[in-house]
Write a protein that holds these residues in place. Structure first.
Motif, PDB file in Angstrom:
ATOM      1  N   GLN A 157       0.846  -1.184   0.000  1.00 45.28           N
ATOM      2  CA  GLN A 157       0.000   0.000   0.000  1.00 45.28           C
ATOM      3  C   GLN A 157       0.885   1.239   0.000  1.00 45.28           C
ATOM      4  O   GLN A 157       1.793   1.383   0.833  1.00 45.28           O
ATOM      5  CB  GLN A 157      -0.887   0.009   1.256  1.00 45.28           C
ATOM      6  CG  GLN A 157      -2.020   1.013   1.199  1.00 45.28           C
ATOM      7  CD  GLN A 157      -3.268   0.409   0.600  1.00 45.28           C
ATOM      8  OE1 GLN A 157      -3.246  -0.711   0.122  1.00 45.28           O
ATOM      9  NE2 GLN A 157      -4.357   1.147   0.626  1.00 45.28           N
ATOM     10  N   ASN A 158       0.669   2.126  -0.958  1.00 46.92           N
ATOM     11  CA  ASN A 158       1.426   3.375  -0.999  1.00 46.92           C
ATOM     12  C   ASN A 158       0.912   4.352   0.054  1.00 46.92           C
ATOM     13  O   ASN A 158      -0.178   4.178   0.611  1.00 46.92           O
ATOM     14  CB  ASN A 158       1.325   4.008  -2.389  1.00 46.92           C
ATOM     15  CG  ASN A 158       1.957   3.140  -3.461  1.00 46.92           C
ATOM     16  OD1 ASN A 158       3.014   2.544  -3.239  1.00 46.92           O
ATOM     17  ND2 ASN A 158       1.319   3.063  -4.623  1.00 46.92           N
ATOM     18  N   ALA A 159       1.685   5.383   0.309  1.00 48.62           N
ATOM     19  CA  ALA A 159       1.319   6.375   1.330  1.00 48.62           C
ATOM     20  C   ALA A 159       0.010   7.075   1.011  1.00 48.62           C
ATOM     21  O   ALA A 159      -0.735   7.467   1.918  1.00 48.62           O
ATOM     22  CB  ALA A 159       2.447   7.397   1.481  1.00 48.62           C
ATOM     23  N   ASP A 160      -0.294   7.221  -0.275  1.00 47.48           N
ATOM     24  CA  ASP A 160      -1.538   7.901  -0.655  1.00 47.48           C
ATOM     25  C   ASP A 160      -2.738   6.957  -0.704  1.00 47.48           C
ATOM     26  O   ASP A 160      -3.828   7.331  -1.148  1.00 47.48           O
ATOM     27  CB  ASP A 160      -1.379   8.600  -2.000  1.00 47.48           C
ATOM     28  CG  ASP A 160      -1.045   7.627  -3.130  1.00 47.48           C
ATOM     29  OD1 ASP A 160      -0.950   6.402  -2.872  1.00 47.48           O
ATOM     30  OD2 ASP A 160      -0.877   8.085  -4.278  1.00 47.48           O
ATOM     31  N   GLY A 161      -2.544   5.694  -0.272  1.00 46.65           N
ATOM     32  CA  GLY A 161      -3.646   4.739  -0.232  1.00 46.65           C
ATOM     33  C   GLY A 161      -3.794   3.897  -1.471  1.00 46.65           C
ATOM     34  O   GLY A 161      -4.581   2.945  -1.491  1.00 46.65           O
ATOM     35  N   THR A 162      -3.024   4.201  -2.538  1.00 45.31           N
ATOM     36  CA  THR A 162      -3.096   3.402  -3.758  1.00 45.31           C
ATOM     37  C   THR A 162      -2.216   2.168  -3.620  1.00 45.31           C
ATOM     38  O   THR A 162      -1.328   2.103  -2.775  1.00 45.31           O
ATOM     39  CB  THR A 162      -2.645   4.218  -4.976  1.00 45.31           C
ATOM     40  OG1 THR A 162      -1.285   4.635  -4.767  1.00 45.31           O
ATOM     41  CG2 THR A 162      -3.537   5.443  -5.158  1.00 45.31           C
ATOM     42  N   GLU A 164       0.586  -0.651  -4.999  1.00 37.69           N
ATOM     43  CA  GLU A 164       1.798  -0.742  -5.791  1.00 37.69           C
ATOM     44  C   GLU A 164       1.456  -1.244  -7.195  1.00 37.69           C
ATOM     45  O   GLU A 164       0.588  -2.108  -7.366  1.00 37.69           O
ATOM     46  CB  GLU A 164       2.759  -1.696  -5.088  1.00 37.69           C
ATOM     47  CG  GLU A 164       4.123  -1.821  -5.695  1.00 37.69           C
ATOM     48  CD  GLU A 164       4.991  -2.794  -4.913  1.00 37.69           C
ATOM     49  OE1 GLU A 164       6.153  -2.971  -5.301  1.00 37.69           O
ATOM     50  OE2 GLU A 164       4.506  -3.384  -3.925  1.00 37.69           O
TER      51      GLU A 164
END
Length: 503
Positions: A157-162, A164
């Motif tokens: 999970q990326n920091a912005d919620g999206t 990988e």
């Protein structure tokens, strides 16, 4: 007058209903009947929910009854959940005063989500009971689930919620690259047989790296997931011969739903993609099933892909789809694919020996399709420098199971030697003159039933009554068949040497 008549009817109905006693319930006497005495929920992986299973409860008596309690023996701590005739009760665990009418039944639907730590450490079974009533009237139905521990591989999970992403054919898709120094899983480029692997999204093999699957490895792909081998990367599948139907030494790729309902459902996951520019692939003793496309080979460098002793079943589109690829295939079996079991397009170089390409999908196109063009490609044609089939079976449920799509703007070189082929329609096309064209066809057995043991269940063994029995050419013999049996001379056609049918 009309009003008096309506009142009279209402009075009669009221009087009749006051005489009924079947709206009153009596306590259950412990005489309930059940559709099963044990509900076996198929194997699940830790913390992945099961499918829903059904239990039917019958009241055979003449009385409407009330069951004081329906609950799990482990109460609110149970890892099972249920609904009783659509009711959810107390967190799906405990139900009070359940009414069941005379000569009627009710449905209970059960599911579970459990961790490996919840299971018995000696057999990995998680168990409980559904209890109906208590004391002298207590009745129980057992619940049993096998829980498997597993290695989970998934996009971060990326920091912005999206999620990988990785890039496949110019598109960003949910995915990640396997890490040989992962802090949790260790070397993710080596798949062992110690635990099964569950993959979410596309697992990518980084450029210039090799992913290896050891004998006995089990890989389960979630919906919309797959394996992607990048430019200059390699795939090595090192399965070996198994001695039982458990395929204990095979490498197995399939969907992550283990319930028997999903055994033969196509399209549960996407594909193994060998990208353009990938290299040095070797596949041995792989069983792959229930994908959209089993092996999607986009083309590679000058190395030939070695595919041996491999079974591919129940794919929604293709078993093997190759575009300008280079394949050496031995003892391959493919069946039940929505479009074609083997489709080699946009040219390439192919040699298949002792393979069984069958297609029992009723609305499919072909078992084998060959082409030297690809719509939308630049250029649109590409040379088919070799497509040779030796000692093979090309069969299925359609009238014609072999297709040539030849564009005269590029070379199209093909040859079938000692093959059993299904092509039932008469054709004046010079490409399909199986008996009079020795350049392309030698010793073709046309439209004779190979008498597979059970093609509908992917069992392609033959015996000595088959039209493929002892019809092979010794020149092309592969000494061992797909299950390690020794071939005799002359050999049988296809991937299996004849023997007594399996039990």
């Amino acid at each position: 007058m009309r009003h008096y008549f309506a009142l009279l009817i209402f009075g009669i109905l009221l009087a009749l209903s006051s005489c009924r006693t079947d709206f009153d319930t009596v306590a259950s006497s412990g005489d309930l009947k059940f559709s099963k005495d044990t509900v076996y929920l198929d194997t699940v992986f830790k913390n992945i929910g099961s499918s829903t299973y059904q239990l039917k409860v019958y009241n055979r008596s003449k009385n409407d009854i009330s069951i004081p309690t329906v609950q799990f023996k482990k109460g609110l701590s149970s890892k099972y959940r249920m609904t009783v005739d659509g009711m959810s009760g107390n967190n799906g665990k405990i139900f009070n005063n359940v009414t069941l009418l005379a000569k009627d039944s009710l449905y209970i639907f059960i599911e579970t989500t459990a961790d490996i730590t919840d299971a018995n450490p000696t057999d990995f079974l998680y168990t409980d009971e559904i209890q109906f009533d208590s004391g002298a009237n207590l009745q129980e139905v057992a619940l049993v689930t096998l829980i498997q521990d597993a290695v989970f591989l998934y996009p971060k999970q990326n920091a912005d919620g999206t999620k990988e992403k990785i890039k496949i054919e110019g598109k960003d898709v949910d995915g990640f690259y396997l890490n040989e120094t992962d802090p949790v899983n260790g070397n993710e480029l080596i798949f062992t047989n110690k635990k099964p692997y569950i993959i979410y999204g596309y697992a990518g093999v980084p450029q210039s790296k090799t992913v290896t699957f050891n004998a006995g490895a089990r890989v389960f792909f979630h919906a919309h997931s797959g394996l992607y081998v990048d430019n200059k990367a390699s795939l090595q599948i090192n399965g070996t011969v198994s001695t039982t139907e458990k395929l204990e030494n095979e490498v197995v790729f399939e969907g992550d739903r283990l319930e028997s309902l999903y055994d033969d459902i196509p399209g549960q996951w996407k594909s193994v993609i060998l990208s353009n520019g990938s290299t040095n692939h070797s596949i041995n003793h792989l069983t792959l099933k229930n994908a959209i496309t089993g092996l999607d080979i986009k083309g590679q460098d000058n190395t030939k892909i070695q595919i041996k002793n491999t079974q591919i079943y129940n794919c929604a589109e293709y078993g093997i789809q190759a575009q300008n690829a280079k394949i050496n295939g031995e003892n391959i079996v493919i069946n039940y694919t929505g479009l074609a079991s083997l489709s080699c397009v946009y040219g390439g170089n192919y040699l298949f020996t002792h393979c069984t390409f069958n297609n029992n999908w009723s609305s499919s196109q072909f078992a084998v399709n060959l082409s030297n063009s690809l719509a939308g490609a630049t250029p649109e044609t590409n040379p088919l420098t070799q497509a040779t089939f030796n000692n093979c079976i090309i069969y299925g449920s359609n009238t014609n199971e072999f297709n040539l799509s030849k564009n005269t703007n590029a070379p199209f070189i093909y040859q079938l030697n000692n093959c059993l082929l299904k092509f039932s329609s008469s054709s004046t096309n010079p490409d399909y003159q199986f008996k009079t064209d020795p350049v392309h066809y030698n010793q073709i057995i046309l439209n004779e039933n190979p008498k597979f043991y059970d093609a509908s269940n992917n069992k392609f063994n033959i015996d000595n009554t088959s039209s493929a029995f002892a019809k092979g050419n010794q020149t092309y013999i592969i000494s061992l068949d797909i299950i390690g049996a020794t071939r005799t001379s002359p050999p049988d056609l296809g991937a299996y040497q004849s023997a007594v049918f399996p039990k």
